[in-house]
Design a protein around this motif. Structure first.
Motif, PDB file in Angstrom:
ATOM      1  N   GLU A 214      51.358  17.247  67.579  1.00 50.14           N
ATOM      2  CA  GLU A 214      51.950  17.502  67.086  1.00 50.14           C
ATOM      3  C   GLU A 214      50.700  18.673  66.030  1.00 50.14           C
ATOM      4  OE1 GLU A 214      50.929  15.275  62.743  1.00 50.14           O
ATOM      5  OE2 GLU A 214      51.226  13.556  63.865  1.00 50.14           O
ATOM      6  N   GLY A 215      49.869  19.209  66.317  1.00 40.06           N
ATOM      7  CA  GLY A 215      49.138  19.923  65.627  1.00 40.06           C
ATOM      8  C   GLY A 215      49.777  20.930  66.073  1.00 40.06           C
ATOM      9  N   ARG A 216      50.627  21.067  67.899  1.00 43.98           N
ATOM     10  CA  ARG A 216      50.481  22.774  68.294  1.00 43.98           C
ATOM     11  C   ARG A 216      52.919  22.448  67.955  1.00 43.98           C
ATOM     12  NH1 ARG A 216      48.191  19.774  72.765  1.00 43.98           N
ATOM     13  NH2 ARG A 216      49.967  18.860  73.283  1.00 43.98           N
ATOM     14  N   SER A 217      52.919  21.857  67.944  1.00 45.37           N
ATOM     15  CA  SER A 217      54.184  22.186  67.773  1.00 45.37           C
ATOM     16  C   SER A 217      54.761  22.361  66.626  1.00 45.37           C
ATOM     17  CB  SER A 217      55.009  20.841  67.926  1.00 45.37           C
ATOM     18  OG  SER A 217      54.511  19.804  67.219  1.00 45.37           O
ATOM     19  N   GLY A 218      54.389  22.072  65.431  1.00 48.23           N
ATOM     20  CA  GLY A 218      53.688  21.728  63.939  1.00 48.23           C
ATOM     21  C   GLY A 218      55.167  20.889  62.955  1.00 48.23           C
ATOM     22  N   VAL A 219      55.334  20.402  64.466  1.00 52.05           N
ATOM     23  CA  VAL A 219      56.108  18.597  63.489  1.00 52.05           C
ATOM     24  C   VAL A 219      55.837  17.596  64.297  1.00 52.05           C
ATOM     25  CG1 VAL A 219      58.703  18.058  64.100  1.00 52.05           C
ATOM     26  CG2 VAL A 219      58.592  20.198  63.748  1.00 52.05           C
ATOM     27  N   PRO A 220      55.737  16.440  63.990  1.00 42.12           N
ATOM     28  CA  PRO A 220      55.497  14.986  63.566  1.00 42.12           C
ATOM     29  C   PRO A 220      56.362  14.567  64.410  1.00 42.12           C
ATOM     30  CG  PRO A 220      54.903  15.729  61.757  1.00 42.12           C
ATOM     31  CD  PRO A 220      56.260  16.591  61.815  1.00 42.12           C
ATOM     32  N   PRO A 221      56.034  13.596  65.874  1.00 41.83           N
ATOM     33  CA  PRO A 221      56.218  13.236  66.566  1.00 41.83           C
ATOM     34  C   PRO A 221      57.286  11.436  66.140  1.00 41.83           C
ATOM     35  CG  PRO A 221      54.507  12.856  66.527  1.00 41.83           C
ATOM     36  CD  PRO A 221      54.539  13.754  65.808  1.00 41.83           C
ATOM     37  N   ILE A 222      58.835  12.458  66.383  1.00 37.14           N
ATOM     38  CA  ILE A 222      59.717  11.172  66.302  1.00 37.14           C
ATOM     39  C   ILE A 222      59.716   9.995  66.101  1.00 37.14           C
ATOM     40  CG2 ILE A 222      62.367  10.505  65.825  1.00 37.14           C
ATOM     41  CD1 ILE A 222      62.973  13.461  65.862  1.00 37.14           C
ATOM     42  N   GLN A 223      59.083   8.717  65.708  1.00 37.76           N
ATOM     43  CA  GLN A 223      59.111   7.562  65.248  1.00 37.76           C
ATOM     44  C   GLN A 223      60.552   7.107  66.015  1.00 37.76           C
ATOM     45  OE1 GLN A 223      56.385   5.523  63.309  1.00 37.76           O
ATOM     46  NE2 GLN A 223      54.747   7.696  63.227  1.00 37.76           N
ATOM     47  N   SER A 224      60.676   5.747  66.355  1.00 41.63           N
ATOM     48  CA  SER A 224      62.158   5.526  67.189  1.00 41.63           C
ATOM     49  C   SER A 224      61.568   3.546  67.371  1.00 41.63           C
ATOM     50  CB  SER A 224      63.035   5.946  67.832  1.00 41.63           C
ATOM     51  OG  SER A 224      62.185   6.101  69.062  1.00 41.63           O
TER      52      SER A 224
ATOM     53  N   CYS B 113      55.371  17.050  51.785  1.00 40.69           N
ATOM     54  CA  CYS B 113      55.545  18.277  52.407  1.00 40.69           C
ATOM     55  C   CYS B 113      54.613  19.175  52.633  1.00 40.69           C
ATOM     56  CB  CYS B 113      56.978  18.440  52.314  1.00 40.69           C
ATOM     57  SG  CYS B 113      58.445  17.235  52.826  1.00 40.69           S
ATOM     58  N   GLY B 114      54.552  19.208  51.484  1.00 41.99           N
ATOM     59  CA  GLY B 114      53.776  20.711  52.042  1.00 41.99           C
ATOM     60  C   GLY B 114      51.878  19.957  52.241  1.00 41.99           C
ATOM     61  N   LEU B 115      51.397  19.188  51.521  1.00 39.54           N
ATOM     62  CA  LEU B 115      50.145  18.347  51.953  1.00 39.54           C
ATOM     63  C   LEU B 115      50.211  18.391  53.409  1.00 39.54           C
ATOM     64  CD1 LEU B 115      50.083  15.877  48.811  1.00 39.54           C
ATOM     65  CD2 LEU B 115      48.390  18.478  49.058  1.00 39.54           C
ATOM     66  N   ARG B 116      50.879  17.245  53.979  1.00 39.66           N
ATOM     67  CA  ARG B 116      51.211  17.308  55.574  1.00 39.66           C
ATOM     68  C   ARG B 116      51.279  18.142  55.862  1.00 39.66           C
ATOM     69  NH1 ARG B 116      51.997  12.479  57.334  1.00 39.66           N
ATOM     70  NH2 ARG B 116      52.865  13.187  59.281  1.00 39.66           N
ATOM     71  N   ALA B 117      52.056  19.705  55.631  1.00 38.28           N
ATOM     72  CA  ALA B 117      51.756  20.767  56.786  1.00 38.28           C
ATOM     73  C   ALA B 117      50.267  21.157  56.057  1.00 38.28           C
ATOM     74  CB  ALA B 117      53.286  21.729  55.843  1.00 38.28           C
ATOM     75  N   VAL B 118      50.290  21.791  55.735  1.00 39.19           N
ATOM     76  CA  VAL B 118      49.005  22.098  54.940  1.00 39.19           C
ATOM     77  C   VAL B 118      47.924  20.980  56.533  1.00 39.19           C
ATOM     78  CG1 VAL B 118      46.410  22.209  54.686  1.00 39.19           C
ATOM     79  CG2 VAL B 118      48.586  23.207  53.001  1.00 39.19           C
ATOM     80  N   ARG B 119      47.570  20.349  56.516  1.00 43.03           N
ATOM     81  CA  ARG B 119      47.022  18.942  57.427  1.00 43.03           C
ATOM     82  C   ARG B 119      47.076  19.698  58.877  1.00 43.03           C
ATOM     83  NH1 ARG B 119      47.633  12.336  57.446  1.00 43.03           N
ATOM     84  NH2 ARG B 119      45.841  11.885  59.145  1.00 43.03           N
ATOM     85  N   GLN B 120      48.867  19.734  59.676  1.00 45.09           N
ATOM     86  CA  GLN B 120      49.044  19.840  60.481  1.00 45.09           C
ATOM     87  C   GLN B 120      48.235  21.092  60.725  1.00 45.09           C
ATOM     88  OE1 GLN B 120      53.124  19.750  60.722  1.00 45.09           O
ATOM     89  NE2 GLN B 120      53.060  17.462  59.496  1.00 45.09           N
TER      90      GLN B 120
ATOM     91  N   ARG C 140      45.748  22.705  59.947  1.00 45.38           N
ATOM     92  CA  ARG C 140      44.155  21.855  59.694  1.00 45.38           C
ATOM     93  C   ARG C 140      43.834  21.596  61.526  1.00 45.38           C
ATOM     94  NH1 ARG C 140      42.396  20.603  53.163  1.00 45.38           N
ATOM     95  NH2 ARG C 140      42.269  21.945  52.929  1.00 45.38           N
ATOM     96  N   SER C 141      44.713  20.866  61.313  1.00 51.14           N
ATOM     97  CA  SER C 141      44.339  19.793  63.036  1.00 51.14           C
ATOM     98  C   SER C 141      45.024  20.766  63.955  1.00 51.14           C
ATOM     99  CB  SER C 141      45.495  18.996  62.538  1.00 51.14           C
ATOM    100  OG  SER C 141      45.024  18.210  61.516  1.00 51.14           O
ATOM    101  N   ALA C 142      45.593  21.860  63.791  1.00 52.14           N
ATOM    102  CA  ALA C 142      45.718  22.922  65.194  1.00 52.14           C
ATOM    103  C   ALA C 142      44.693  24.027  64.835  1.00 52.14           C
ATOM    104  CB  ALA C 142      47.038  23.925  64.487  1.00 52.14           C
ATOM    105  N   ARG C 143      43.830  24.640  63.775  1.00 54.91           N
ATOM    106  CA  ARG C 143      43.224  25.078  63.986  1.00 54.91           C
ATOM    107  C   ARG C 143      41.920  24.531  64.412  1.00 54.91           C
ATOM    108  NH1 ARG C 143      44.155  26.477  58.532  1.00 54.91           N
ATOM    109  NH2 ARG C 143      45.755  28.158  58.288  1.00 54.91           N
ATOM    110  N   SER C 144      41.497  22.899  64.345  1.00 61.79           N
ATOM    111  CA  SER C 144      41.108  22.112  65.186  1.00 61.79           C
ATOM    112  C   SER C 144      41.080  22.185  66.264  1.00 61.79           C
ATOM    113  CB  SER C 144      39.929  21.590  63.974  1.00 61.79           C
ATOM    114  OG  SER C 144      41.229  20.429  63.837  1.00 61.79           O
ATOM    115  N   GLY C 145      41.643  22.261  66.358  1.00 60.33           N
ATOM    116  CA  GLY C 145      42.407  21.511  68.269  1.00 60.33           C
ATOM    117  C   GLY C 145      42.489  20.281  68.382  1.00 60.33           C
ATOM    118  N   ALA C 146      42.314  19.561  66.573  1.00 59.63           N
ATOM    119  CA  ALA C 146      42.396  18.126  67.030  1.00 59.63           C
ATOM    120  C   ALA C 146      43.282  17.153  66.520  1.00 59.63           C
ATOM    121  CB  ALA C 146      41.135  18.005  65.655  1.00 59.63           C
ATOM    122  N   GLY C 147      44.809  18.811  66.300  1.00 54.55           N
ATOM    123  CA  GLY C 147      45.733  17.633  66.481  1.00 54.55           C
ATOM    124  C   GLY C 147      46.784  17.296  67.560  1.00 54.55           C
ATOM    125  N   GLY C 148      46.791  17.938  68.449  1.00 55.63           N
ATOM    126  CA  GLY C 148      47.448  17.065  69.630  1.00 55.63           C
ATOM    127  C   GLY C 148      48.196  17.891  69.848  1.00 55.63           C
TER     128      GLY C 148
END
Length: 237
Positions: free
Chosen positions: A227-237, A208-215, A217-225
């Protein structure tokens, strides 16, 4: 009462919103992997209880810290679906159905299996390290007798998935309750299973910590879309 309701909605609202439509629309067809896992655990348990099947299941699915590492790694995936014979099998099946089912809907099949295997493998490898350290090492050490304890069942995977789902869906209080419950388990009855649960939780928290760090970084670089803006990955169904 309104405060409690708001807190419950904040804690479990995203989970309810993800799970209910999928189950209402497709029922058990929404969780085919989970249904297969329950069926596999049931069959394995029935075979394990038979005289003619006990040795076979022990050979392919029972893991002990004294086993060669290569054998333990080969047996670990199946060991997840080998319920302990000294515990009620319905408990293991209920754990798989509930937690794996929710995870399959929210995370998808591959990520559910990956997190479950990570948690189970962390517990299995911890047992070897704990026995090697010995009982004189506080908190993490294990007695030599634990090297011969059979290590099977879905509990480590269930605990790991529950914590990961809590982080993923921002149900932090629920994840915290699971962590505290496992700590209390070890304090009340210090045994191999309890410490393996804590090892599984530790591994998942690192993930979880590694994924949070990755999110971040993606938010800062503007590459997270999104997912990066909300801080929570989209739910898959």
């Amino acid at each position: 009462m309104n405060r409690v309701t708001r807190a419950a909605r904040a804690e479990w609202g995203p989970l309810y919103a993800a799970v209910r439509p999928a189950l209402a629309r497709r029922r058990l067809r929404a969780v085919p992997m989970t249904v297969t896992a329950v069926a596999l655990a049931t069959v394995v348990h029935l075979v394990h209880r038979r005289t003619w099947g006990y040795g076979f299941i022990e050979e392919v699915g029972a893991v002990r810290a004294e086993d060669p590492l290569w054998a333990a790694l080969l047996r670990t995936p199946l060991s997840l679906f080998v319920p302990a014979l000294d515990l009620p099998v319905w408990g293991a099946l209920a754990q798989i159905l509930l937690v794996f089912g929710i995870a399959e809907i929210c995370l998808g099949k591959r990520r559910t299996l990956a997190v479950a295997y990570l948690a189970t493998l962390a517990g299995t490898l911890y047992a070897r390290v704990g026995v090697a350290l010995g009982p004189d090492v506080p908190l993490v050490g294990l007695p030599c007798s634990d090297a011969r304890v059979v290590d099977t069942g879905p509990s480590a995977a269930v605990v790991g998935l529950a914590v990961y789902l809590g982080w993923r869906l921002r149900a932090y209080a629920t994840a915290g309750v699971v962590v505290v419950a496992m700590i209390v388990e070890v304090l009340v009855k210090e045994n191999l299973a309890g410490k393996e649960h804590l090892a599984a939780i530790a591994a998942v928290l690192v993930l979880c910590g590694l994924r949070a760090v990755r999110q971040r970084r993606s938010a800062r670089s503007g590459a997270g879309g999104g997912e990066g803006r909300s801080g929570v990955p989209p739910i898959q169904s």
